[in-house]
Write an enzyme that holds these catalytic residues in place. Structure first.
Site, PDB file in Angstrom:
ATOM      1  N   ASP A 393     -19.997 -97.242 -68.059  1.00 13.15           N
ATOM      2  CA  ASP A 393     -20.548 -97.404 -69.417  1.00 13.15           C
ATOM      3  C   ASP A 393     -22.059 -97.228 -69.319  1.00 13.15           C
ATOM      4  O   ASP A 393     -22.586 -96.878 -68.241  1.00 13.15           O
ATOM      5  CB  ASP A 393     -20.166 -98.788 -70.000  1.00 13.15           C
ATOM      6  N   GLY A 415     -24.199 -95.179 -66.562  1.00 11.89           N
ATOM      7  CA  GLY A 415     -24.539 -93.757 -66.650  1.00 11.89           C
ATOM      8  C   GLY A 415     -24.367 -93.244 -68.055  1.00 11.89           C
ATOM      9  O   GLY A 415     -24.262 -94.023 -69.005  1.00 11.89           O
ATOM     10  N   ASP A 416     -24.335 -91.917 -68.157  1.00 13.23           N
ATOM     11  CA  ASP A 416     -24.217 -91.267 -69.454  1.00 13.23           C
ATOM     12  C   ASP A 416     -23.013 -90.333 -69.397  1.00 13.23           C
ATOM     13  O   ASP A 416     -22.999 -89.381 -68.612  1.00 13.23           O
ATOM     14  CB  ASP A 416     -25.509 -90.478 -69.735  1.00 13.23           C
ATOM     15  N   ARG A 431     -10.997 -95.948 -77.465  1.00 17.52           N
ATOM     16  CA  ARG A 431     -11.846 -95.974 -78.660  1.00 17.52           C
ATOM     17  C   ARG A 431     -13.210 -95.340 -78.386  1.00 17.52           C
ATOM     18  O   ARG A 431     -14.257 -95.849 -78.792  1.00 17.52           O
ATOM     19  CB  ARG A 431     -11.986 -97.411 -79.168  1.00 17.52           C
ATOM     20  N   HIS A 434     -13.299 -91.420 -81.016  1.00 20.03           N
ATOM     21  CA  HIS A 434     -13.483 -91.575 -82.472  1.00 20.03           C
ATOM     22  C   HIS A 434     -14.935 -91.882 -82.850  1.00 20.03           C
ATOM     23  O   HIS A 434     -15.289 -91.845 -84.011  1.00 20.03           O
ATOM     24  CB  HIS A 434     -12.504 -92.620 -83.043  1.00 20.03           C
TER      25      HIS A 434
HETATM   26  C1  LIG Z   1     -16.242 -98.430 -79.377  1.00 25.61           C
HETATM   27  S1  LIG Z   1     -16.801 -98.979 -77.814  1.00 25.61           S
HETATM   28  C2  LIG Z   1     -15.282 -99.046 -76.928  1.00 25.61           C
HETATM   29  C3  LIG Z   1     -15.314-100.004 -75.799  1.00 25.61           C
HETATM   30  C4  LIG Z   1     -13.995-100.158 -75.028  1.00 25.61           C
HETATM   31  N1  LIG Z   1     -13.569 -98.921 -74.445  1.00 25.61           N
HETATM   32  C5  LIG Z   1     -12.925-100.743 -75.924  1.00 25.61           C
HETATM   33  O1  LIG Z   1     -11.972-100.058 -76.301  1.00 25.61           O
HETATM   34  O2  LIG Z   1     -13.037-101.935 -76.257  1.00 25.61           O
HETATM   35  C6  LIG Z   1     -17.616 -97.551 -77.175  1.00 25.61           C
HETATM   36  C7  LIG Z   1     -18.203 -97.728 -75.785  1.00 25.61           C
HETATM   37  O3  LIG Z   1     -18.824 -96.490 -75.403  1.00 25.61           O
HETATM   38  C8  LIG Z   1     -19.988 -96.808 -74.667  1.00 25.61           C
HETATM   39  N2  LIG Z   1     -20.904 -95.651 -74.693  1.00 25.61           N
HETATM   40  C9  LIG Z   1     -21.557 -95.128 -75.750  1.00 25.61           C
HETATM   41  N3  LIG Z   1     -22.297 -94.092 -75.388  1.00 25.61           N
HETATM   42  C10 LIG Z   1     -22.116 -93.924 -74.047  1.00 25.61           C
HETATM   43  C11 LIG Z   1     -22.615 -92.994 -73.097  1.00 25.61           C
HETATM   44  N4  LIG Z   1     -23.436 -92.015 -73.455  1.00 25.61           N
HETATM   45  N5  LIG Z   1     -22.197 -93.117 -71.828  1.00 25.61           N
HETATM   46  C12 LIG Z   1     -21.347 -94.116 -71.453  1.00 25.61           C
HETATM   47  N6  LIG Z   1     -20.834 -95.016 -72.329  1.00 25.61           N
HETATM   48  C13 LIG Z   1     -21.215 -94.926 -73.606  1.00 25.61           C
HETATM   49  C14 LIG Z   1     -20.534 -98.001 -75.419  1.00 25.61           C
HETATM   50  O4  LIG Z   1     -21.483 -98.724 -74.684  1.00 25.61           O
HETATM   51  C15 LIG Z   1     -19.259 -98.793 -75.731  1.00 25.61           C
HETATM   52  O5  LIG Z   1     -18.970 -99.708 -74.709  1.00 25.61           O
END
Ligand SMILES: C[S@@+](CC[C@H](N)C(=O)[O-])C[C@H]1O[C@@H](n2cnc3c(N)ncnc32)[C@H](O)[C@@H]1O
Length: 525
Positions: A393, A415-416, A431, A434
């Site tokens: 994440d 990371g990204d 999730r 979406h």
């Molecule tokens: C809607 S949440 C879903 C969290 C988890 N997977 C769940 O279902 O409960 C989206 C996740 O994507 C992560 N996220 C957003 N941009 C990101 C990026 N560029 N790289 C890695 N993770 C990212 C956010 O920090 C967040 O934890």
């Protein structure tokens, strides 16, 4: 098991009884926090006694019989019949469940045929506590249409009031009944006249008040205090630090919504959480308290920008806060904590079910991309003691999650996901897609494909259009994430295929979430 040997019943009725007896015994139905009570069905035997004897022989024993009032009057009104004879029989459907049969005798065959075809009386019944009839308004606000009701004085001690609703596309559960002890004259009057469109619109227009009342119950610790034990208004006021008179007014509204049950008035009035209300308590295993705070807080303000979002091309979140949500959360740890709690809360049972239904044989490494707190990954690893996990994440999210992870089994990597993601035998994106537009999803999936070998599996957890919750969440994604949207199964299939994954199938999980399973195919195929 009902065999076709129940000769006193029409052959179609035998099949209908068998189907609904299975639904009753299954007992899996849910309606808010209400207790599943029974399944109801109208049949047309030649004689009540012969039908009951045949049903008993087939394993469905009548526990008791009583005269029908509500269904009898509905039939009389519908077909201009003079008080048809309708007996209610409660049959033991096994597993402690009841099949409630309405046995109408002496009706013309056209009436029987019409009723069998239209199934106007078939229903799933749920029991509401006397103080939780606010659930009626909640059901109406959810789009369920009132479909009659009444009071039967012969039902249990002091009679029971019943409120029927219809829901479009509900299948066998397209009609639900809420039953409550006693004669609820006011609520019945409101329910039977609920077709007033202005009244109905008022209920809908005050939806924001409901959101804030629920948030207040979670944020002020009302639900937490009541989860521990029932209290008086005065005790609750002292425990939460709220003036008793104000708190009592909030509690009155929460009682109307079916969240608490109130007995008596003033400081000595007794307050208890209803089963629905327990979902606002942080300690409940079914808690949605984090979500109440998120939807009533951070995302409430962005939803206020819905008209501008629809009319323009920026997300409501950016209009409200000036930044994308994930950029905002990186810099606001308190908001991030509520966000992650809400994500984890909402999905407890979803994650358990996902872990339960995944085939984890032979999986060495599970990598959860955008895995948030690691709640899903922990569930999956609990079901796969041989496997290890990677939580991937943003750096800030991983930092916050790390202290609560099982360091022996989970490596947390910040990371990204648009730059690179760690590989694994099984990649999970729950999730995630979406949140983004198609181009961004294509980039994320391309990073996933680059990280794994052919044959590796990828699992998506998403709501899928046109499921009812997905339709609402589609607007939520538009408001809160620029480019965010819910998608159809076909749209997911295409996104996956373009990135080198073949969608193999899907499984339904609780709360209308689906688990889509795909496999990495050799590049260029
Ligand atoms: C809607 S949440 C879903 C969290 C988890 N997977 C769940 O279902 O409960 C989206 C996740 O994507 C992560 N996220 C957003 N941009 C990101 C990026 N560029 N790289 C890695 N993770 C990212 C956010 O920090 C967040 O934890």
């Amino acid at each position: 098991m009902v065999r076709s040997t129940v000769s006193a019943l029409h052959e179609t009725d035998v099949r209908r009884v068998a189907t609904m007896a299975r639904v009753a015994a299954d007992g899996e139905q849910r309606l808010y926090g209400l207790r599943f009570d029974h399944v109801g069905l109208l049949v047309f035997p030649e004689s009540v006694d012969a039908a009951l004897a045949g049903l008993a022989d087939a394993g469905l024993r009548a526990v008791r019989t009583l005269p029908s009032v509500v269904v009898r009057d509905r039939l009389a009104e519908r077909y201009g019949l003079d008080r048809p004879a309708v007996t209610i029989a409660h049959l033991d459907a096994g597993e402690g469940r009841t099949l409630e049969l309405f046995l109408a005798t002496g009706c013309p065959e056209e009436v029987a045929e019409d009723e069998r075809a239209a199934e106007r009386e078939r229903h799933l019944a749920f029991e509401a506590a006397p103080g939780s009839l606010g659930v009626l308004a909640a059901l109406r606000a959810d789009g369920l249409a009132p479909d009659g009701g009444g009071f039967n004085p012969s039902e249990s001690d002091g009679g029971r009031s019943v409120f029927y609703f219809r829901r479009p596309d509900g299948g066998l559960a397209d009609r639900v009944e809420v039953v409550v002890p006693g004669h609820r004259r006011d609520e019945l009057a409101g329910h039977l006249h609920a077709a007033d469109p202005r009244r109905e619109m008022l209920e809908m227009l005050t939806g924001a008040w409901r959101t804030q009342a629920l948030r207040a119950a979670a944020e002020l610790g009302v639900a937490d205090r009541l989860f521990a034990r029932d209290r008086t208004v005065g005790e609750l006021a002292a425990a939460t630090g709220c003036p008793a008179d104000r708190l009592e007014r909030l509690l009155g509204y929460l009682a109307r919504l079916g969240v608490v049950a109130l007995q008596g008035a003033g400081r000595d009035g007794k307050v208890a959480l209803t089963p629905l209300g327990t979902t606002l308590a942080g300690e409940s295993p079914l808690s949605l308290a984090g979500l109440a705070r998120l939807y009533g807080g951070l995302f409430y303000r962005s939803f206020g920008e819905l008209p501008a979002t629809v009319a323009g091309d920026a997300s409501g979140f950016e209009l409200a806060y000036g930044r994308t949500p994930f950029a905002h959360l990186e810099d606001h740890p308190a908001d991030a904590a509520v966000f992650q709690q809400a994500m984890a809360d909402q999905c407890r049972e979803v994650f358990d079910a996902a872990a339960d239904r995944l085939d984890l044989a032979g999986v060495g490494t599970v990598t959860d991309i955008g895995g948030g707190t690691g709640a899903l990954l922990s569930c999956v690893l609990a079901a796969a003691p041989h496997a290890s996990g990677v939580l991937f994440d943003t750096p800030a999210t991983v930092r916050a999650a790390r202290p609560r992870l099982d360091a022996e089994r989970i490596t947390a990597v910040g990371g990204d996901m648009f730059a690179a993601v760690p590989g694994g035998d099984l990649l999970v994106l729950s999730r995630i897609l979406h949140d983004w537009d198609d181009a961004a999803c294509a980039r994320i999936l391309a990073r996933c494909r680059a990280a794994v070998r052919p044959g590796a599996r990828l699992v998506l957890l998403e709501r899928v259009l046109p499921d009812p919750l997905a339709v609402a969440w589609d607007v939520h994604m538009m408001v809160n994430n620029d480019g965010g949207r819910e998608r159809t199964l076909e749209e997911y299939r295409e996104l996956l295929a373009a990135a080198g994954f073949e969608l193999r199938g899907w499984t339904g999980l609780p709360l209308e979430v689906r688990m889509l399973e795909a496999v990495a195919v050799p590049c260029g195929t």
